[in-house]
Design a protein around this motif. Structure first.
Motif, short mmCIF file in Angstrom:
data_model
loop_
_atom_site.label_atom_id
_atom_site.label_comp_id
_atom_site.label_asym_id
_atom_site.label_seq_id
_atom_site.Cartn_x
_atom_site.Cartn_y
_atom_site.Cartn_z
N ALA A 164 0.97 -1.28 0.15
CA ALA A 164 -0.09 -0.19 0.01
C ALA A 164 0.93 1.29 0.06
CB ALA A 164 -0.85 0.03 1.25
N ALA A 165 2.04 1.14 0.67
CA ALA A 165 2.88 2.54 0.79
C ALA A 165 3.70 2.54 -0.69
CB ALA A 165 4.02 2.31 1.93
N ILE A 166 3.93 1.69 -1.14
CA ILE A 166 4.40 1.67 -2.63
C ILE A 166 3.51 2.08 -3.73
CG2 ILE A 166 5.44 0.48 -4.51
CD1 ILE A 166 6.81 -1.29 -1.94
N VAL A 167 2.25 1.53 -3.50
CA VAL A 167 1.23 1.94 -4.53
C VAL A 167 0.75 3.55 -4.24
CG1 VAL A 167 -1.30 1.85 -5.12
CG2 VAL A 167 0.16 -0.06 -4.91
N HIS A 168 0.88 4.13 -3.11
CA HIS A 168 0.53 5.34 -2.60
C HIS A 168 1.54 6.23 -3.28
CE1 HIS A 168 -3.01 5.91 -0.17
NE2 HIS A 168 -2.94 4.68 0.24
N HIS A 169 2.69 5.93 -3.24
CA HIS A 169 3.92 6.49 -3.75
C HIS A 169 4.03 6.64 -5.15
CE1 HIS A 169 7.81 8.60 -3.32
NE2 HIS A 169 8.24 7.71 -4.45
N LEU A 170 3.91 5.41 -5.84
CA LEU A 170 4.11 5.35 -7.44
C LEU A 170 2.87 5.59 -8.14
CD1 LEU A 170 6.40 2.26 -7.68
CD2 LEU A 170 7.10 4.49 -7.70
N VAL A 171 1.66 5.13 -7.52
CA VAL A 171 0.45 5.20 -8.42
C VAL A 171 -0.35 6.62 -7.97
CG1 VAL A 171 -1.83 4.28 -8.80
CG2 VAL A 171 0.08 2.74 -8.64
N PHE A 172 -0.55 6.73 -6.48
CA PHE A 172 -1.37 8.09 -6.20
C PHE A 172 -0.50 8.80 -6.10
CE2 PHE A 172 -4.02 4.83 -3.87
CZ PHE A 172 -4.94 4.56 -4.90
N LYS A 173 0.97 8.99 -6.02
CA LYS A 173 1.88 10.04 -6.05
C LYS A 173 1.39 10.94 -4.76
CE LYS A 173 2.94 9.45 -10.88
NZ LYS A 173 4.15 8.62 -10.86
N ASP A 174 1.20 10.32 -3.75
CA ASP A 174 1.12 11.43 -2.38
C ASP A 174 2.04 11.13 -1.55
OD1 ASP A 174 0.47 8.98 -1.14
OD2 ASP A 174 -1.82 9.09 -1.31
N ALA A 175 2.17 11.74 -0.49
CA ALA A 175 3.01 11.71 0.50
C ALA A 175 3.06 10.48 1.66
CB ALA A 175 3.06 13.08 1.21
N THR A 176 2.20 9.56 1.38
CA THR A 176 2.11 8.46 2.59
C THR A 176 3.35 8.00 2.83
OG1 THR A 176 -0.27 8.18 1.60
CG2 THR A 176 0.87 6.47 3.16
N LEU A 177 3.94 7.47 1.92
CA LEU A 177 5.33 6.85 2.08
C LEU A 177 6.44 7.95 2.47
CD1 LEU A 177 7.33 4.29 2.06
CD2 LEU A 177 7.84 4.60 -0.28
N VAL A 178 6.39 8.79 1.69
CA VAL A 178 7.77 9.78 2.04
C VAL A 178 7.56 10.35 3.59
CG1 VAL A 178 8.66 12.17 1.29
CG2 VAL A 178 7.76 10.74 -0.27
N ARG A 179 6.18 10.75 4.26
CA ARG A 179 6.49 11.32 5.36
C ARG A 179 6.89 10.38 6.43
NH1 ARG A 179 0.39 12.74 7.20
NH2 ARG A 179 -0.57 10.73 7.35
N MET A 180 6.81 8.97 6.17
CA MET A 180 7.45 8.05 7.12
C MET A 180 8.97 7.94 6.93
SD MET A 180 7.02 6.38 9.63
CE MET A 180 5.31 6.20 10.42
N LEU A 181 9.81 8.41 5.85
CA LEU A 181 10.86 8.29 5.67
C LEU A 181 11.64 9.52 6.04
CD1 LEU A 181 10.76 6.75 1.99
CD2 LEU A 181 11.24 5.64 4.11
N ARG A 182 10.98 10.75 6.00
CA ARG A 182 11.93 11.83 6.69
C ARG A 182 10.95 12.79 7.15
NH1 ARG A 182 11.94 13.57 0.52
NH2 ARG A 182 10.05 14.66 0.15
N VAL A 183 11.63 13.51 8.03
CA VAL A 183 10.84 14.52 8.91
C VAL A 183 10.69 15.95 8.21
CG1 VAL A 183 10.87 15.83 11.09
CG2 VAL A 183 11.84 13.57 11.02
#
Length: 187
Positions: A164-183
């Motif tokens: 789901a995190a990968i789909v959010h990043h690659l398909v929906f292109k939202d910040a779901t994954l990014v905000r758990m990777l950086r502050v």
């Protein structure tokens, strides 16, 4: 008169450094625990004893980190939810609830299983011996089966979460994954 804002009232768009640490440290401890149980070796071998000990250590680390993580979230709060459909929000909340149950229930089942097998569990990094239950062979078998079943379900649940995190990043292109990777700079 100045108004003081409670720490819980703070809302940012990203997770805090400590929340990110708890997330990834827990993920690492889960991976170590799953790895250890998969390669432990045949019954009675020194390898099995060592890897079982690593598995139990990882499980107690998961439990300790999870307690700290929830306490931190209660004090610090969580980032605001990203704008998604009602169905996406429902599914995200459902999977997160299942993950939180997993990180609490699975280690507690493991402790209960070891206790009903006749042994105490040492809390990782401490000299604290946990013996919550007396030896009980029937309960031990039931707890073993439950721990095994939930452990196998964990592979699917964790995979779904990562997918789901990968789909959010690659398909929906939202910040779901990014905000758990950086502050963010808001912290």
């Amino acid at each position: 008169m100045s108004q003081t804002v409670s720490p819980v009232a703070r809302v940012s768009s990203s997770w805090s450094r400590l929340a990110i640490f708890f997330h990834w440290a827990t993920a690492l401890a889960i991976a170590v625990g799953l790895f250890a149980i998969e390669i432990r070796g045949p019954k009675g071998s020194d390898s099995r004893l060592m890897w079982n000990a690593v598995h139990m250590w990882a499980g107690t680390v998961v439990l300790c980190l999870s307690v700290l993580r929830v306490l931190w979230m209660l004090w610090h709060g969580t980032p605001r939810e990203l704008p998604h459909s009602r169905m996406q929000l429902f599914l995200a909340r459902l999977v997160h609830l299942a993950l939180y149950l997993l990180v609490f229930v699975q280690p507690l089942l493991g402790i209960a299983m070891v206790n009903t097998g006749g042994s105490a569990v040492q809390l990782a990094g401490t000299g604290v011996q946990l013996r919550l239950f007396a030896k009980d062979p029937a309960a031990h078998q039931f707890l073993h089966d439950a721990h095994f079943l939930i452990g196998n379900a964990a592979f699917w649940l964790i995979g779904l979460h990562a997918l789901a995190a990968i789909v959010h990043h690659l398909v929906f292109k939202d910040a779901t994954l990014v905000r758990m990777l950086r502050v963010s700079n808001e912290e």
